[in-house]
Design a protein around this motif. Structure first.
Motif, PDB file in Angstrom:
ATOM      1  N   ASP A  34       0.769  -1.234  -0.048  1.00  0.00           N
ATOM      2  CA  ASP A  34       0.042   0.096  -0.156  1.00  0.00           C
ATOM      3  C   ASP A  34       0.988   1.158   0.085  1.00  0.00           C
ATOM      4  N   GLN A  53      -3.896   0.339  -8.570  1.00  0.00           N
ATOM      5  CA  GLN A  53      -4.546  -0.394  -7.734  1.00  0.00           C
ATOM      6  C   GLN A  53      -4.968  -1.730  -8.025  1.00  0.00           C
ATOM      7  N   SER A  54      -5.042  -1.823  -9.231  1.00  0.00           N
ATOM      8  CA  SER A  54      -5.179  -3.151  -9.706  1.00  0.00           C
ATOM      9  C   SER A  54      -4.181  -4.145  -9.420  1.00  0.00           C
ATOM     10  N   THR A  56      -1.769  -3.657  -7.025  1.00  0.00           N
ATOM     11  CA  THR A  56      -1.406  -3.840  -5.820  1.00  0.00           C
ATOM     12  C   THR A  56      -2.552  -4.899  -5.110  1.00  0.00           C
ATOM     13  N   ASP A  57      -3.728  -5.007  -5.711  1.00  0.00           N
ATOM     14  CA  ASP A  57      -4.698  -6.031  -5.001  1.00  0.00           C
ATOM     15  C   ASP A  57      -4.214  -7.471  -5.781  1.00  0.00           C
ATOM     16  N   LYS A  58      -3.690  -7.387  -7.107  1.00  0.00           N
ATOM     17  CA  LYS A  58      -3.036  -8.775  -7.350  1.00  0.00           C
ATOM     18  C   LYS A  58      -2.155  -9.223  -6.560  1.00  0.00           C
ATOM     19  N   LYS A  60      -1.403  -8.411  -3.436  1.00  0.00           N
ATOM     20  CA  LYS A  60      -1.881  -8.870  -2.058  1.00  0.00           C
ATOM     21  C   LYS A  60      -2.536 -10.337  -2.105  1.00  0.00           C
ATOM     22  N   GLY A  61      -3.349 -10.468  -3.302  1.00  0.00           N
ATOM     23  CA  GLY A  61      -3.873 -11.766  -3.590  1.00  0.00           C
ATOM     24  C   GLY A  61      -2.950 -12.854  -3.505  1.00  0.00           C
ATOM     25  N   SER A  82     -10.526 -13.953  -5.502  1.00  0.00           N
ATOM     26  CA  SER A  82     -11.586 -13.067  -4.823  1.00  0.00           C
ATOM     27  C   SER A  82     -12.992 -12.932  -5.462  1.00  0.00           C
TER      28      SER A  82
END
Length: 91
Positions: A34, A53-54, A56-58, A60-61, A82
């Motif tokens: 983040d 953001q995309s 970062t989300d990937k 984290k996943g 998710s």
């Protein structure tokens, strides 16, 4: 033993170590992701916010999947992710 099998055998201890670290420090890794995303977004003046953001989300996943022990996929199979079932409400 073929080349791929040989490489898998050599990398197995590293994979186990990474999984252990992801389990122990997943929250700190997420916080670091983040922070890095915010820095990049600030430096690009928000031009690539959706892509940042995309990504970062990937990431984290991926950390979350690495941190799960075998058999802890929550019934999602190998695809992980998710994604919600088609009839579930989004929140």
């Amino acid at each position: 033993m073929g080349f791929i099998d040989n490489m898998r055998a050599r990398l197995s201890p590293a994979k186990d170590k990474v999984a252990d670290l992801a389990r122990q420090h997943g929250d700190r890794i997420g916080d670091g992701l983040d922070k890095a995303a915010k820095t990049v977004d600030d430096r690009t003046k928000g031009k690539y916010s959706d892509r940042i953001q995309s990504g970062t989300d990937k990431a984290k996943g991926a950390v979350e999947r690495m941190g799960k022990k075998d058999g802890e996929d929550g019934g999602r199979g190998r695809s992980g992710g998710s994604q919600q079932p088609p009839n579930s409400p989004r929140g």
